[in-house]
Design an enzyme around this catalytic site. Structure first.
Site, PDB file in Angstrom:
ATOM      1  CG  PHE A   1      36.811  41.653  38.355  1.00  0.00           C
ATOM      2  CD1 PHE A   1      38.141  41.800  38.726  1.00  0.00           C
ATOM      3  CD2 PHE A   1      35.935  42.710  38.605  1.00  0.00           C
ATOM      4  CE1 PHE A   1      38.589  42.969  39.337  1.00  0.00           C
ATOM      5  CE2 PHE A   1      36.374  43.874  39.221  1.00  0.00           C
ATOM      6  CZ  PHE A   1      37.710  44.008  39.582  1.00  0.00           C
ATOM      7  CG  ASP A   2      37.285  34.370  34.746  1.00  0.00           C
ATOM      8  OD1 ASP A   2      36.121  33.928  34.769  1.00  0.00           O
ATOM      9  OD2 ASP A   2      38.290  33.632  34.734  1.00  0.00           O
ATOM     10  N   GLY A   3      35.766  35.058  37.246  1.00  0.00           N
ATOM     11  CA  GLY A   3      35.660  34.601  38.622  1.00  0.00           C
ATOM     12  C   GLY A   3      36.818  33.720  39.068  1.00  0.00           C
TER      13      GLY A   3
ATOM     14  CG  PHE B   1      41.302  42.217  35.503  1.00  0.00           C
ATOM     15  CD1 PHE B   1      42.654  42.524  35.395  1.00  0.00           C
ATOM     16  CD2 PHE B   1      40.428  43.227  35.903  1.00  0.00           C
ATOM     17  CE1 PHE B   1      43.122  43.795  35.691  1.00  0.00           C
ATOM     18  CE2 PHE B   1      40.892  44.497  36.197  1.00  0.00           C
ATOM     19  CZ  PHE B   1      42.246  44.787  36.081  1.00  0.00           C
TER      20      PHE B   1
END
Length: 330
Positions: free
Chosen positions: A172-174, A289
């Site tokens: 995941f991106d943040g 993502f």
């Protein structure tokens, strides 16, 4: 596929809704639909219904979900806390036979189908208590995000890279994915220096949640079922935070936000603006993502299945006047 299997109640399971064009490659069928229309498209599908589709970008992810389910059922035979995969498509029911044949061909356990005959399937996602919706149709994904459903547009990588058969890996991106786009708005409006200052001042104030926070939460819930059996090191789910943030100047707030939610990722990688593609090539996630197409494209180039989350200030401004777009095959 075992017919008559007792399926978990949607509200108990982690429901993953996948479109037919995410699960399978349907490039030729899409071309026929676009160039010759729906009648020819349906006729072609009926003529080829005994030919299985080739795997699409979401296929390895779905296989990994099923591998986790097998482990969960070994440990908790009566539990409904598993992944429940739903095929959600606006295909006509007549095309269903080819989809069923393809699912059986690859020995996938997908019992729930939603074929809406040309209508948008979005309204059914809430009824299925959907935790994540993956589609190749950016317009439908945006519609789902607008309805508060975790969703992403999935893209095929530029080249095939082998991924784990025994461990589900999700990256995941943040900002604007797990977290809100609050910090990205500061960067866009005032630049990086003000952003670093803002993050330092607000280090102990958790960020608001982003669209995929709930999906990470669901993964964490399933991970804990393995941890409680003493299997933390052998857990078949591994999560990664892969962010352009710098660890020293803005990393603490991201980690403290996750902690405030009672969540964690197995690995946290702060790249300080460096490209994400090379690192993702080493991780080999089943899916990554991100809210920025620049990073999605970089991941694709290095062989990662990447998914775009159309949320937050980084998105192209919405058109005020709708323009005609190419429609996708049902």
């Amino acid at each position: 596929m075992v017919m008559g299997r007792t399926m978990p109640k949607p509200q108990n399971a982690v429901t993953i809704a996948v479109s037919s064009r995410a699960l399978f490659r349907m490039d030729e069928e899409q071309r026929i639909y676009t160039e010759q229309g729906v009648e020819e498209y349906v006729r072609y599908q009926l003529e080829h219904e005994n030919e299985p589709f080739s795997p699409g970008p979401a296929f390895p992810f779905v296989k990994a979900l099923e591998a986790v389910n097998r482990r969960l059922r070994e440990l908790y035979p009566e539990s409904e806390d598993v992944f429940d995969i739903v095929l959600v498509t606006n295909n006509h029911a007549q095309v269903g036979v080819r989809l069923i044949n393809s699912i059986n061909h690859y020995d996938l356990t997908i019992e729930r189908f939603c074929m809406t005959g040309g209508n948008s399937p979005i309204c059914y996602l809430k009824a299925y208590h959907t935790n994540l919706y993956l589609s190749a149709d950016a317009e439908k994904v945006q519609e789902a995000i607008d309805e508060g459903i975790a969703a992403a547009t999935i893209f095929s990588p530029s080249r095939d890279v082998a991924v784990s058969q025994s461990q589900l890996r999700v990256a995941f991106d943040g900002d604007a994915v797990l977290f809100s786009d609050e910090s990205e708005r500061i960067v866009k409006a005032h630049g990086l220096d003000r952003f670093f200052e803002h993050e330092k001042v607000h280090e102990n104030k958790p960020l608001a949640q982003g669209p995929l926070k709930g999906f990470l939460e669901a993964l964490g819930r399933l991970q804990k079922k393995f941890y409680s059996k003493g299997l933390r090191l052998e857990c078949p789910i591994r999560t990664y935070l892969v962010t352009a943030r710098s660890a020293a100047s803005s990393g603490a707030r991201a980690l403290k936000t996750l902690r405030s939610w009672g969540l964690e990722t197995d690995e946290a990688l702060f790249l300080a603006g460096a490209p994400k593609g090379p690192l993702l090539e080493k991780i080999r996630p089943h899916i990554f993502f991100d809210d920025q197409m620049f990073h999605v494209a970089g991941a694709q180039e290095m062989g990662t299945v990447a998914a775009h989350v159309p949320y937050g200030v980084a998105q192209t401004p919405r058109r005020t006047t709708p323009t005609k777009q190419a429609t996708s095959a049902p």
